[in-house]
Design a protein around this motif. Structure first.
Motif, PDB file in Angstrom:
ATOM      1  N   ARG A 178       0.832  -1.205   0.000  1.00 13.93           N
ATOM      2  CA  ARG A 178       0.000   0.000   0.000  1.00 13.93           C
ATOM      3  C   ARG A 178       0.870   1.259   0.000  1.00 13.93           C
ATOM      4  O   ARG A 178       0.528   2.244  -0.654  1.00 13.93           O
ATOM      5  N   SER A 181       2.164   1.674  -3.519  1.00 11.11           N
ATOM      6  CA  SER A 181       1.102   2.169  -4.393  1.00 11.11           C
ATOM      7  C   SER A 181       0.865   3.661  -4.173  1.00 11.11           C
ATOM      8  O   SER A 181       0.679   4.424  -5.137  1.00 11.11           O
ATOM      9  N   ALA A 182       0.868   4.090  -2.908  1.00 11.31           N
ATOM     10  CA  ALA A 182       0.669   5.512  -2.618  1.00 11.31           C
ATOM     11  C   ALA A 182       1.780   6.352  -3.228  1.00 11.31           C
ATOM     12  O   ALA A 182       1.532   7.435  -3.779  1.00 11.31           O
ATOM     13  N   HIS A 184       3.574   5.572  -5.871  1.00  6.36           N
ATOM     14  CA  HIS A 184       3.445   5.550  -7.325  1.00  6.36           C
ATOM     15  C   HIS A 184       2.391   6.537  -7.811  1.00  6.36           C
ATOM     16  O   HIS A 184       2.432   6.983  -8.958  1.00  6.36           O
ATOM     17  N   THR A 185       1.449   6.876  -6.933  1.00  5.18           N
ATOM     18  CA  THR A 185       0.436   7.860  -7.300  1.00  5.18           C
ATOM     19  C   THR A 185       1.066   9.221  -7.553  1.00  5.18           C
ATOM     20  O   THR A 185       0.631   9.980  -8.432  1.00  5.18           O
ATOM     21  N   ARG A 186       2.094   9.549  -6.772  1.00  3.21           N
ATOM     22  CA  ARG A 186       2.809  10.814  -6.911  1.00  3.21           C
ATOM     23  C   ARG A 186       4.310  10.537  -6.985  1.00  3.21           C
ATOM     24  O   ARG A 186       5.053  10.781  -6.035  1.00  3.21           O
ATOM     25  N   HIS A 254       2.476  16.555   2.977  1.00  2.00           N
ATOM     26  CA  HIS A 254       2.664  15.338   2.173  1.00  2.00           C
ATOM     27  C   HIS A 254       4.130  14.899   2.161  1.00  2.00           C
ATOM     28  O   HIS A 254       4.418  13.710   2.073  1.00  2.00           O
ATOM     29  N   ASP A 312      -2.836   8.520   2.810  1.00  4.70           N
ATOM     30  CA  ASP A 312      -3.643   9.539   2.121  1.00  4.70           C
ATOM     31  C   ASP A 312      -2.841  10.815   1.897  1.00  4.70           C
ATOM     32  O   ASP A 312      -2.877  11.407   0.814  1.00  4.70           O
ATOM     33  N   ALA A 315      -0.107  10.322  -0.798  1.00  7.74           N
ATOM     34  CA  ALA A 315      -0.659  10.178  -2.147  1.00  7.74           C
ATOM     35  C   ALA A 315      -1.237  11.485  -2.661  1.00  7.74           C
ATOM     36  O   ALA A 315      -1.274  11.715  -3.878  1.00  7.74           O
TER      37      ALA A 315
END
Length: 325
Positions: A178, A181-182, A184-186, A254, A312, A315
């Motif tokens: 997870r 994946s987060a 890879h979103t940014r 972030h 959250d 990402a």
């Protein structure tokens, strides 16, 4: 994973033909053919490090130890990346590299190696951030470093060789996925990173902080570098925010989240490094206890209430996400 401490060296008087290290040091062509003094620098967990002093100055000779091939260490890349770090003005000058028997010779930096207490004291966080920015702004390295890939590689070795694995370790693999994946979103641009900034790898000469030991160096997300410092020194969350603000110039939620998650992944990955070393290293050190300390902190963060929010925040990205006062 090595610590270049210069504070606890043991003197070994030596001259040509008089030292147990002569057979190795005779290979070093940059040493003058005159008497020298050898000190074994303690604190390294992967190599033997010798300070060799002579009339013209001093050098450090790193002697690679067996088993490092299991730890994702590329000695040729270490040499080239160390040279790039020296060009950036933050790494020790590289004087010689001998692939066989695995010798790297660098200039000795006359300074004091930090301890965890030095970093946790908080007085040097802005200087540490400045040293990291200097390295990260320097020449690109010849290799890349990604803790997700490193962790998977270590896990494959541990399982294949039947090395010890902490209880519930595999249960946390979905959470690690997870985080990946987060991120890879940014995706973030990579920069040349040391990736192993234990306290002992900061040398303070009174004017600036140097960064030493580039075994695990590679181009990487700079938030890993900062999150790994937070993890290794066991800083508070407030101190991580101070470090990130000093590095970024302002406090971004972030970015702090990304550094915290990278710090979590560093503990999760280095746990397996400790398991491998506990099985193969000849160094007198309790690697399993070291690994379990990392793992227990990682497990607490995976299980903790902040994990989902950090995903959250990381990402979400965006320069507009500034920390509230």
């Amino acid at each position: 994973m090595s610590a270049g401490s210069r504070e606890h060296a043991s003197d070994v008087p030596a001259g040509p033909g008089a030292s147990e290290w002569d057979s190795v040091l005779d290979r070093v062509t940059c040493l003058p053919g005159k008497p020298y003094q050898v000190e074994v620098l303690t604190g390294g967990l992967t190599n033997i490090n010798l300070k060799v002093s002579h009339a013209e100055g001093a050098v450090v000779v790193r002697i690679a130890q067996p088993g490092s091939e299991l730890l994702a260490i590329d000695r040729k890349a270490e040499h080239l990346n160390s040279t790039a770090a020296a060009q950036a003005g933050v790494g020790a000058p590289v004087l010689e590299y001998i692939a066989d028997p695995g010798l790297l010779v660098v200039g000795f930096i006359d300074g004091r190696a930090f301890t965890d207490d030095d970093i946790r004291g908080g007085a040097h966080l802005s200087r540490i951030a400045a040293a990291c920015r200097q390295l990260h702004g320097g020449p690109r390295f010849v290799s890349d470093f990604n803790m997700f890939d490193i962790q998977r590689g270590y896990l494959d070795i541990v399982q294949r060789e039947g090395f010890r694995l902490p209880a519930r370790y595999l249960d946390f693999m979905p959470q690690a996925a997870r985080i990946e994946s987060a991120f890879h979103t940014r995706p973030q641009p990579t920069v040349p990173c040391n990736n192993d900034l234990l306290a002992g790898n900061f040398i303070d000469d009174g004017r600036k902080i140097w960064l030493i030991d580039y075994e695990y160096s590679g181009n990487n997300d700079p938030c890993f570098e900062l999150g790994n410092i937070w993890s290794e020194a066991n800083l508070s969350l407030e101190q991580l925010e101070e470090l990130m603000e000093a590095y970024d110039g302002r406090l971004l939620r972030h970015r702090v989240a990304r550094a915290r998650l990278w710090g979590l992944m560093s503990k999760f990955g280095w746990t397996l490094w400790g398991s491998i070393q506990a099985s193969v290293s000849s160094i007198d050190f309790d690697f399993w206890e070291w690994a379990m300390e990392k793992y227990e902190r990682a497990a607490a963060e995976f299980d903790g209430p902040a994990f989902a929010r950090l995903l959250d925040d990381a990402a979400a990205g965006g320069p507009d996400i500034t920390m509230a006062p």
